[in-house]
Design a protein around this motif. Structure first.
Motif, PDB file in Angstrom:
ATOM      1  N   LEU A 195      24.672  67.112  31.809  1.00  0.00           N
ATOM      2  CA  LEU A 195      26.015  67.529  31.429  1.00  0.00           C
ATOM      3  C   LEU A 195      26.930  66.352  31.144  1.00  0.00           C
ATOM      4  O   LEU A 195      27.829  66.444  30.302  1.00  0.00           O
ATOM      5  CB  LEU A 195      26.615  68.384  32.571  1.00  0.00           C
ATOM      6  N   TRP A 196      26.691  65.221  31.831  1.00  0.00           N
ATOM      7  CA  TRP A 196      27.674  64.129  31.797  1.00  0.00           C
ATOM      8  C   TRP A 196      27.956  63.601  30.390  1.00  0.00           C
ATOM      9  O   TRP A 196      29.121  63.378  30.040  1.00  0.00           O
ATOM     10  CB  TRP A 196      27.233  62.995  32.724  1.00  0.00           C
ATOM     11  N   PRO A 197      26.956  63.372  29.527  1.00  0.00           N
ATOM     12  CA  PRO A 197      27.294  62.878  28.172  1.00  0.00           C
ATOM     13  C   PRO A 197      28.184  63.843  27.397  1.00  0.00           C
ATOM     14  O   PRO A 197      29.066  63.409  26.651  1.00  0.00           O
ATOM     15  CB  PRO A 197      25.927  62.711  27.513  1.00  0.00           C
ATOM     16  N   TYR A 198      27.948  65.146  27.582  1.00  0.00           N
ATOM     17  CA  TYR A 198      28.761  66.129  26.860  1.00  0.00           C
ATOM     18  C   TYR A 198      30.182  66.182  27.426  1.00  0.00           C
ATOM     19  O   TYR A 198      31.155  66.347  26.684  1.00  0.00           O
ATOM     20  CB  TYR A 198      28.094  67.508  26.935  1.00  0.00           C
ATOM     21  N   LEU A 199      30.301  66.031  28.732  1.00  0.00           N
ATOM     22  CA  LEU A 199      31.623  66.014  29.347  1.00  0.00           C
ATOM     23  C   LEU A 199      32.404  64.786  28.907  1.00  0.00           C
ATOM     24  O   LEU A 199      33.608  64.862  28.613  1.00  0.00           O
ATOM     25  CB  LEU A 199      31.480  66.041  30.875  1.00  0.00           C
TER      26      LEU A 199
ATOM     27  N   GLY B  57      25.524  45.610  24.862  1.00  0.00           N
ATOM     28  CA  GLY B  57      26.058  44.631  25.798  1.00  0.00           C
ATOM     29  C   GLY B  57      27.463  44.901  26.291  1.00  0.00           C
ATOM     30  O   GLY B  57      27.950  44.192  27.179  1.00  0.00           O
ATOM     31  N   THR B  58      28.130  45.910  25.749  1.00  0.00           N
ATOM     32  CA  THR B  58      29.484  46.225  26.191  1.00  0.00           C
ATOM     33  C   THR B  58      29.448  47.079  27.455  1.00  0.00           C
ATOM     34  O   THR B  58      28.432  47.687  27.788  1.00  0.00           O
ATOM     35  CB  THR B  58      30.267  46.977  25.098  1.00  0.00           C
ATOM     36  N   SER B  59      30.561  47.141  28.139  1.00  0.00           N
ATOM     37  CA  SER B  59      30.665  47.936  29.355  1.00  0.00           C
ATOM     38  C   SER B  59      30.633  49.420  29.020  1.00  0.00           C
ATOM     39  O   SER B  59      31.245  49.867  28.052  1.00  0.00           O
ATOM     40  CB  SER B  59      31.964  47.605  30.088  1.00  0.00           C
ATOM     41  N   SER B  60      29.931  50.211  29.832  1.00  0.00           N
ATOM     42  CA  SER B  60      29.885  51.653  29.621  1.00  0.00           C
ATOM     43  C   SER B  60      30.777  52.400  30.623  1.00  0.00           C
ATOM     44  O   SER B  60      30.676  53.618  30.761  1.00  0.00           O
ATOM     45  CB  SER B  60      28.442  52.161  29.732  1.00  0.00           C
ATOM     46  N   ILE B  61      31.629  51.683  31.330  1.00  0.00           N
ATOM     47  CA  ILE B  61      32.554  52.316  32.279  1.00  0.00           C
ATOM     48  C   ILE B  61      33.535  53.189  31.506  1.00  0.00           C
ATOM     49  O   ILE B  61      34.072  52.782  30.471  1.00  0.00           O
ATOM     50  CB  ILE B  61      33.311  51.248  33.089  1.00  0.00           C
ATOM     51  N   ASN B  62      33.747  54.403  32.000  1.00  0.00           N
ATOM     52  CA  ASN B  62      34.626  55.352  31.327  1.00  0.00           C
ATOM     53  C   ASN B  62      35.325  56.203  32.381  1.00  0.00           C
ATOM     54  O   ASN B  62      35.049  56.057  33.584  1.00  0.00           O
ATOM     55  CB  ASN B  62      33.823  56.212  30.339  1.00  0.00           C
ATOM     56  N   PRO B  63      36.233  57.095  32.018  1.00  0.00           N
ATOM     57  CA  PRO B  63      36.945  57.894  33.027  1.00  0.00           C
ATOM     58  C   PRO B  63      36.023  58.669  33.968  1.00  0.00           C
ATOM     59  O   PRO B  63      36.356  58.852  35.150  1.00  0.00           O
ATOM     60  CB  PRO B  63      37.798  58.840  32.174  1.00  0.00           C
ATOM     61  N   LEU B  64      34.864  59.128  33.472  1.00  0.00           N
ATOM     62  CA  LEU B  64      33.944  59.849  34.349  1.00  0.00           C
ATOM     63  C   LEU B  64      33.412  58.957  35.462  1.00  0.00           C
ATOM     64  O   LEU B  64      33.112  59.440  36.562  1.00  0.00           O
ATOM     65  CB  LEU B  64      32.784  60.415  33.542  1.00  0.00           C
ATOM     66  N   SER B  65      33.270  57.665  35.198  1.00  0.00           N
ATOM     67  CA  SER B  65      32.790  56.739  36.224  1.00  0.00           C
ATOM     68  C   SER B  65      33.709  56.780  37.437  1.00  0.00           C
ATOM     69  O   SER B  65      33.253  56.858  38.588  1.00  0.00           O
ATOM     70  CB  SER B  65      32.721  55.315  35.666  1.00  0.00           C
ATOM     71  N   TYR B  66      35.001  56.735  37.164  1.00  0.00           N
ATOM     72  CA  TYR B  66      35.985  56.782  38.247  1.00  0.00           C
ATOM     73  C   TYR B  66      36.006  58.157  38.909  1.00  0.00           C
ATOM     74  O   TYR B  66      36.044  58.272  40.138  1.00  0.00           O
ATOM     75  CB  TYR B  66      37.378  56.450  37.698  1.00  0.00           C
ATOM     76  N   MET B  67      35.987  59.210  38.084  1.00  0.00           N
ATOM     77  CA  MET B  67      36.128  60.559  38.632  1.00  0.00           C
ATOM     78  C   MET B  67      34.975  60.932  39.547  1.00  0.00           C
ATOM     79  O   MET B  67      35.174  61.586  40.577  1.00  0.00           O
ATOM     80  CB  MET B  67      36.266  61.582  37.492  1.00  0.00           C
ATOM     81  N   MET B  68      33.759  60.559  39.194  1.00  0.00           N
ATOM     82  CA  MET B  68      32.616  60.939  40.020  1.00  0.00           C
ATOM     83  C   MET B  68      32.655  60.233  41.375  1.00  0.00           C
ATOM     84  O   MET B  68      32.342  60.839  42.403  1.00  0.00           O
ATOM     85  CB  MET B  68      31.312  60.659  39.277  1.00  0.00           C
TER      86      MET B  68
END
Length: 491
Positions: A4-8, A56-67
């Motif tokens: 689900l995470w990629p779609y969210l 090589g870029t960061s993949s941190i996104n709002p879901l990273s924080y929310m989870m």
């Protein structure tokens, strides 16, 4: 649920759902997962957030924080949520991870992308695959959607192997003789190098027997235990139309856990120094002392305890530990599995520190019989006598590129000392000097002792055991005692 995470993430980016809606959905899914396995604190279902993109870029996104926020605030253990820190991480993410370490009731585990990706690439994984690494359960490092289910199939007591080599196959705690272990015994060697060479060859023989057994298990699993559902989630199996044990999986690696590597290193180094270099005692005197658990040998034990240990920032002891662990790693990676995979050391300790310790007699490093072993590649608590900086320096003297299955460390900190600023400084120093995985506890020992005496008052006191977190009162007393007995760094 995990797909689900990629779609969210996509829906958030397009404004199809709000941040509040996304957080509510995450909370609901986490609660459902936790309800399914909440009784099993040793169960390992993990979600790894943050990390690095293939470019090589960061993949941190709002879901990273929310989870992580959901995981922390719900006070659940399942699914375990761990954080990857990319090399080019923002300061905001690093600060957030420090708060996670201090404020999550000992449930955090941090992974540093650069050192883990470097280890994978050095061992033949292309960069675009290496950035897709994940924790399989506790911290077993595999490639998402491209690895079989044999990442962790056994554990081996590495210090016990040293004991058998020293005694010629005699098990000190119970007096039994393991005739299958090929060793002449320490008394029959005039030079340490000869003893060590034969010892490593015997470790190679034993581990290769394990790997060959995995080949047989894999062949039989293809026929009798095909695991269709799991196979359907593996990319190359779908593309090739093959089961993961029929040659469909890209990384057909076999992983196992060598427990007590730091203990074995201290054991061997003490033999080298005491018997051969400094001639503190003869081999016979040492073996006799070990058989007696040092009763009547108090002065010899004092001399053995004074020999430098891995964890004290002693260059010679640290170099020896690195050589020994590298030699064991080479045994793993030199084995080619039936479909071209490799052996992989996955280095953590789970809840087996007291179990492995109970199998041991006294050791040449001065430890008494039954002492729990160290966690992962962390120096043993009894060896970390010069503070956490010295211990981290020793740990980072290891060549972490050798550890392609992941190498965890456990850093338990004094609760009064473990502020987010200090913890951030510790884990970033550890990572930037070469470390891979950082975890630990910050709960006051007095609280743990009170919980042990009055478990009814602490139903949700959570501790970091070793690759997983659990409610303290549900653990066996031996595991509780091991956690209580760890050093709590405060300098």
């Amino acid at each position: 649920d995990y797909y689900l995470w990629p779609y969210l993430e996509r829906d958030l980016a397009k404004g199809i759902c709000t941040m509040e809606e996304a957080r509510e959905l995450i909370d609901e899914l986490f609660i459902r997962i936790n309800e399914r396995v909440w009784k099993y604190d040793g169960w390992g279902e993990s979600i790894v957030v943050g990390g690095t993109n293939p470019n090589g870029t960061s993949s941190i996104n709002p879901l990273s924080y929310m989870m992580i926020q959901s995981f922390t605030e719900l006070e659940i253990i399942h699914p375990a949520v761990y954080a990857r820190i990319p090399e080019n991480s923002t300061q905001e993410w690093i600060d957030f991870c420090a708060e996670f370490m201090v404020g999550s009731q000992n449930r955090a585990q941090l992974l540093y992308d650069k050192t883990i990706i470097d280890a994978l690439c050095k061992n033949g994984v292309p960069y675009e695959d290496a950035v897709e690494y994940y924790c399989g359960g506790c911290m077993e490092i595999g490639i998402q959607g491209k690895t079989n289910n044999y990442l962790f199939n056994a554990w081996h007591n590495m210090a016990k192997m040293v004991e058998f080599a020293v005694t010629g196959g005699l098990s000190l705690p119970d007096g039994k003789v393991l005739t299958a272990f090929r060793s002449k015994g320490l008394e029959n060697y005039d030079a340490f190098d000869d003893f060590y060479t034969d010892f490593i060859q015997e470790v190679r023989r034993i581990l290769n027997m394990f790997f060959k057994a995995q080949d047989i298990y894999s062949e039989e699993a293809d026929k009798a235990y095909p695991r269709y559902l799991l196979t359907s989630m593996i990319d190359d199996c779908l593309r090739l139309g093959k089961n993961m044990h029929s040659g469909g999986v890209r990384y057909a690696d076999y992983g196992s856990l060598p427990i007590g590597l730091p203990d074995a290193a201290d054991y061997l180094f003490a033999i080298k120094k005491a018997v051969y270099d400094e001639k503190i005692c003869t081999a016979k005197e040492l073996v006799d002392a070990l058989k007696a658990n040092f009763e009547g040998y108090a002065f010899l034990r004092k001399q053995l305890l004074a020999i430098p240990k891995f964890g004290q920032n002693n260059p010679e002891a640290d170099a020896f530990a690195n050589q020994y662990m590298s030699d064991v790693s080479d045994i793993y990676t030199s084995y080619v599995t039936r479909f071209g995979g490799r052996g992989k050391m996955v280095i953590f300790t789970f809840n087996w520190a007291p179990v492995a310790g109970s199998q041991l007699g006294a050791t040449a490093s001065g430890k008494l019989a039954g002492t729990p072993v160290a966690h992962g590649v962390t120096p043993h608590s009894a060896s970390m006598t010069k503070g956490i900086t010295a211990a981290i320096n020793s740990c980072n003297a290891l060549d972490f590129t050798k550890f392609n299955g992941g190498a965890s460390t456990m850093w338990d900190l004094d609760s009064a000392w473990a502020t987010p600023a200090i913890v951030k400084s510790l884990f970033m120093t550890f990572f930037q000097q070469g470390g891979q995985i950082f975890q630990g506890n910050t709960t006051d020992v007095k609280e743990l002792l009170d919980a042990q005496a009055h478990p009814e008052d602490y139903p949700n006191l959570i501790v970091r055991v070793g690759g997983f977190s659990a409610r303290f009162v549900t653990l066996r007393k031996a595991v509780q005692d091991e956690i209580i007995g760890r050093i709590r760094h405060n300098r």
